[in-house]
Scaffold this active site. Structure first.
Site, short mmCIF file in Angstrom:
data_model
loop_
_atom_site.label_atom_id
_atom_site.label_comp_id
_atom_site.label_asym_id
_atom_site.label_seq_id
_atom_site.Cartn_x
_atom_site.Cartn_y
_atom_site.Cartn_z
N ASN A 11 26.84 32.71 30.18
CA ASN A 11 27.69 33.64 31.14
C ASN A 11 29.23 32.23 30.15
OD1 ASN A 11 27.25 33.27 34.37
ND2 ASN A 11 26.96 34.64 32.77
N GLN A 17 29.58 31.78 27.03
CA GLN A 17 30.85 32.16 26.26
C GLN A 17 31.94 32.68 26.42
OE1 GLN A 17 30.62 35.66 26.47
NE2 GLN A 17 30.95 36.09 23.95
N ASP A 54 33.97 42.62 38.20
CA ASP A 54 33.39 43.30 36.66
C ASP A 54 32.77 44.42 37.18
OD1 ASP A 54 31.02 41.86 38.49
OD2 ASP A 54 29.92 41.48 36.63
N CYS A 91 29.06 44.52 30.06
CA CYS A 91 28.88 43.27 29.21
C CYS A 91 27.63 42.67 28.40
CB CYS A 91 29.33 42.15 29.33
SG CYS A 91 29.32 41.00 30.42
N CYS A 148 47.16 61.21 45.41
CA CYS A 148 46.59 60.03 44.80
C CYS A 148 46.15 60.84 46.97
CB CYS A 148 46.99 58.80 45.02
SG CYS A 148 46.33 57.11 45.53
N CYS A 170 47.22 56.48 48.79
CA CYS A 170 48.86 56.57 48.92
C CYS A 170 49.62 57.65 48.58
CB CYS A 170 49.36 55.15 47.94
SG CYS A 170 49.44 55.55 45.77
#
Length: 274
Positions: free
Chosen positions: A72, A74, A132, A191, A248, A251
């Site tokens: 992590n 980096q 993430d 990642c 949607c 909403c």
């Protein structure tokens, strides 16, 4: 003390804000009185936490259930080598406390879920989605949109990032107007599989922090109805317009999602068939 309750130390610390017409002592007081929940204390969350704490956001909630790993470091710059193995929320809170004693850093060592999102968001003025994974992104979107809580969204992939802001107004779009459902599981690698340029989340997270400060101040134009796309390799920015989708599921004119419990937040983040 001033009539805005900024003491001499605060007037010194925030002097570059106080002298700006767009912020001033009134705006700095709004920042000190504001509360922001940052969902994720990783690559995007790190610069968000850094700059919101430096700006003097008075209460900064940090929600994350992960521990710091050496890989992590980096890019996740609120954590250091000595923090490896510690909960990210503890490391991030320590960072905030060292940086600015005006800020109350509140750790929420938990994964955000349909069962706890309402309690987590309750009492915060703005939410920053620095997660993430798609399940959390859709969950944050759905709850904040239904509750009318403004939030900033950011995402990164290899050399590219995107940022947009959803201020929570009736006429504003939401994340599902952009992506009604998540892509099928396994089609977008993370990642750990593809890598990520270490400085990329710094750029994207700083934009999210900027949007959050503007939301608190009520100043400037946010990225409402716009998605800002950033390519670090080309050093280029592109704006993509985003309009409210009448179809949607959250909403739109006839929403299918009235509660986060209507959705299965896994894989496609789709509406339950029940």
């Amino acid at each position: 003390m001033t009539d805005l309750n900024l003491d001499a130390t605060q007037l010194d610390r925030y002097s570059r804000h106080v002298i700006m017409d767009e912020v001033g002592p009134e705006g700095q007081k709004r920042l000190l009185d504001a509360s922001v929940l940052v969902v994720g204390a990783g690559g995007l969350g790190s610069p968000v936490i850094q700059y919101l704490a430096a700006a003097g956001v008075g209460r900064l909630g940090i929600a994350d259930d992960d521990a710091v790993e050496r890989s992590n470091l980096q890019r996740q710059v609120v954590h250091g080598d000595a923090d490896v193995g510690r909960p990210k929320v503890d490391s991030a809170v320590d960072f905030v406390e060292r940086l600015n004693p005006d800020v109350e850093a509140v750790p929420h060592e938990t994964r955000v879920s349909a069962d706890n999102v309402a309690d987590l968001v309750d009492g915060y003025d703005v939410v920053v989605d620095a997660s993430d994974n798609f399940a959390t992104r859709y969950l944050v979107n759905d709850h904040c949109t239904l509750a009318g809580v403004p939030f900033s969204h950011g995402a990164i992939y290899r050399f590219e990032g995107q940022v947009t802001t959803f201020p929570g107004g009736e006429e504003s779009p939401c994340y599902r107007c952009l992506f009604p459902e998540a892509p099928p599981a396994g089609t977008v690698p993370d990642c750990a599989t593809t890598g990520v340029l270490g400085v990329l989340p710094g750029t994207v997270g700083c934009i999210q922090a900027t949007e959050t400060v503007k939301l608190v101040l009520g100043a400037g134009e946010t990225l409402d109805e716009r998605v800002l796309m950033y390519d670090a390799m080309d050093m280029s920015f592109e704006e993509v317009p985003l309009r409210k989708n009448p179809n949607c599921p959250v909403c739109g004119d006839d929403p299918a999602i009235e509660s986060v419990h209507d959705v299965e937040y896994a894989e496609t983040c789709a509406i339950s068939a029940d």
